[in-house]
Design a protein around this motif. Structure first.
Motif, PDB file in Angstrom:
ATOM      1  N   LYS A 191      -5.165 -37.553  67.869  1.00  0.00           N
ATOM      2  CA  LYS A 191      -5.135 -37.256  66.432  1.00  0.00           C
ATOM      3  C   LYS A 191      -6.513 -36.748  66.027  1.00  0.00           C
ATOM      4  O   LYS A 191      -7.364 -37.509  65.575  1.00  0.00           O
ATOM      5  CB  LYS A 191      -4.738 -38.501  65.654  1.00  0.00           C
ATOM      6  N   PHE A 192      -6.730 -35.460  66.188  1.00  0.00           N
ATOM      7  CA  PHE A 192      -8.027 -34.883  65.912  1.00  0.00           C
ATOM      8  C   PHE A 192      -8.311 -34.824  64.408  1.00  0.00           C
ATOM      9  O   PHE A 192      -7.395 -34.632  63.595  1.00  0.00           O
ATOM     10  CB  PHE A 192      -8.131 -33.469  66.499  1.00  0.00           C
ATOM     11  N   VAL A 193      -9.572 -34.978  64.066  1.00  0.00           N
ATOM     12  CA  VAL A 193     -10.015 -34.791  62.676  1.00  0.00           C
ATOM     13  C   VAL A 193      -9.870 -33.316  62.333  1.00  0.00           C
ATOM     14  O   VAL A 193     -10.326 -32.449  63.087  1.00  0.00           O
ATOM     15  CB  VAL A 193     -11.479 -35.237  62.505  1.00  0.00           C
ATOM     16  N   PRO A 194      -9.236 -32.974  61.205  1.00  0.00           N
ATOM     17  CA  PRO A 194      -9.095 -31.551  60.827  1.00  0.00           C
ATOM     18  C   PRO A 194     -10.460 -30.875  60.712  1.00  0.00           C
ATOM     19  O   PRO A 194     -11.390 -31.437  60.118  1.00  0.00           O
ATOM     20  CB  PRO A 194      -8.406 -31.616  59.463  1.00  0.00           C
ATOM     21  N   GLU A 195     -10.586 -29.709  61.291  1.00  0.00           N
ATOM     22  CA  GLU A 195     -11.847 -28.978  61.268  1.00  0.00           C
ATOM     23  C   GLU A 195     -11.885 -28.054  60.054  1.00  0.00           C
ATOM     24  O   GLU A 195     -11.545 -26.890  60.099  1.00  0.00           O
ATOM     25  CB  GLU A 195     -12.019 -28.177  62.576  1.00  0.00           C
TER      26      GLU A 195
END
Length: 273
Positions: free
Chosen positions: A267-271
């Motif tokens: 669950k990547f942090v939105p860039e």
């Protein structure tokens, strides 16, 4: 998105003159190197350093403390900013709640306001009686003598700001979402009592500016200069030396040994930037 240094966010006073942010950051970086040397010396020698910061609201205590601590270890440099006393603490000897926070060997403790609350805000705002304030002023040199005699280096700084500059800084907090938390109802009440605070400060200096624990006054109308001057003064007053250290070289990393990155739904942090 361009990065902003935390000190750039501070609105500097007009008295800043030609002292640019570039010059400030250059000098601050140099002093940070010395603070790291001080830290290593304190750890190596078991020195005990206690630094007190006092001054009116808006004098720049918090910013100065941040400038001191931003490149050193929080395990060595500890900041103490005590809340209002509990009912139990109110029943204790006045300085009792501060004493457990004093430094042990290899520690630096910075008080963002200290036991001198009794000589300042408590006296001016009526949170203690005149008799209690006078009793404190009589007793505190004895307490500080005991602290110094125990091997603690005690440095006391008062940040002095002008009426006009304090007004400018407090007004800047009103409509600034980053600073509004700094402005309390008590600050507003205190603001109206400039000369009561002046009298309380004068009494405090007269009673507690001793040979073994003197007060050092820093002109803080320019935040940048005040920070650099205070850090330089701390470094000048502590007899530290550079501690020899072994040359550092990164070791080689281990081989993968068949390791493969997993196919995992991180669950990547939105860039967004």
């Amino acid at each position: 998105m361009a990065k902003t240094n935390q000190h750039d966010a501070d609105t500097e006073p007009r008295e800043d003159g030609k002292f640019s942010n570039k010059e400030y950051l250059k000098e601050l970086a140099r002093l940070h190197v010395e603070l790291v040397k001080l830290q290593e010396w304190i750890l190596a020698t078991g020195c005990k350093l206690c630094i007190i910061f006092e001054g009116r609201d808006g004098a720049g205590k918090g910013g100065t403390i941040k400038a001191i601590t931003e490149r050193v270890s929080p395990r060595v440099f500890r900041v103490v900013a005590l809340p209002a006393p509990t009912e139990r603490e109110k029943s204790q000897m006045y300085v009792q709640r501060y004493l457990p926070h004093l430094p042990a060997a290899g520690e630096v403790v910075i008080f963002d306001r200290s036991w001198y609350n009794r000589a300042g805000v408590e006296r001016v705002m009526g949170f203690c009686t005149e008799e209690q304030a006078e009793s404190f002023l009589s007793a505190v040199p004895l307490v500080e003598q005991a602290i110094v005699s125990s091997g603690v280096i005690l440095l006391k700084y008062w940040l002095e700001v002008s009426e006009q500059e304090q007004t400018r800084r407090l007004e800047s907090r009103i409509n600034d979402g980053r600073k509004i938390w700094k402005l309390s109802g008590m600050d507003l009440k205190s603001y109206s009592r400039w000369y009561d605070y002046s009298r309380a400060r004068d009494d405090m200096f007269l009673a507690t500016d001793t040979d073994f624990a003197p007060w050092y006054v820093a002109n803080s109308n320019c935040k940048r200069r005040a920070r650099l001057n205070i850090i330089s003064d701390i470094l000048a007053k502590v007899p530290y030396e550079a501690v020899p250290r072994k040359k550092v070289k990164l070791p080689e990393r281990q081989k993968p040994g068949g390791y493969r990155e997993p196919d995992y739904p991180y669950k990547f942090v939105p860039e967004q930037f």
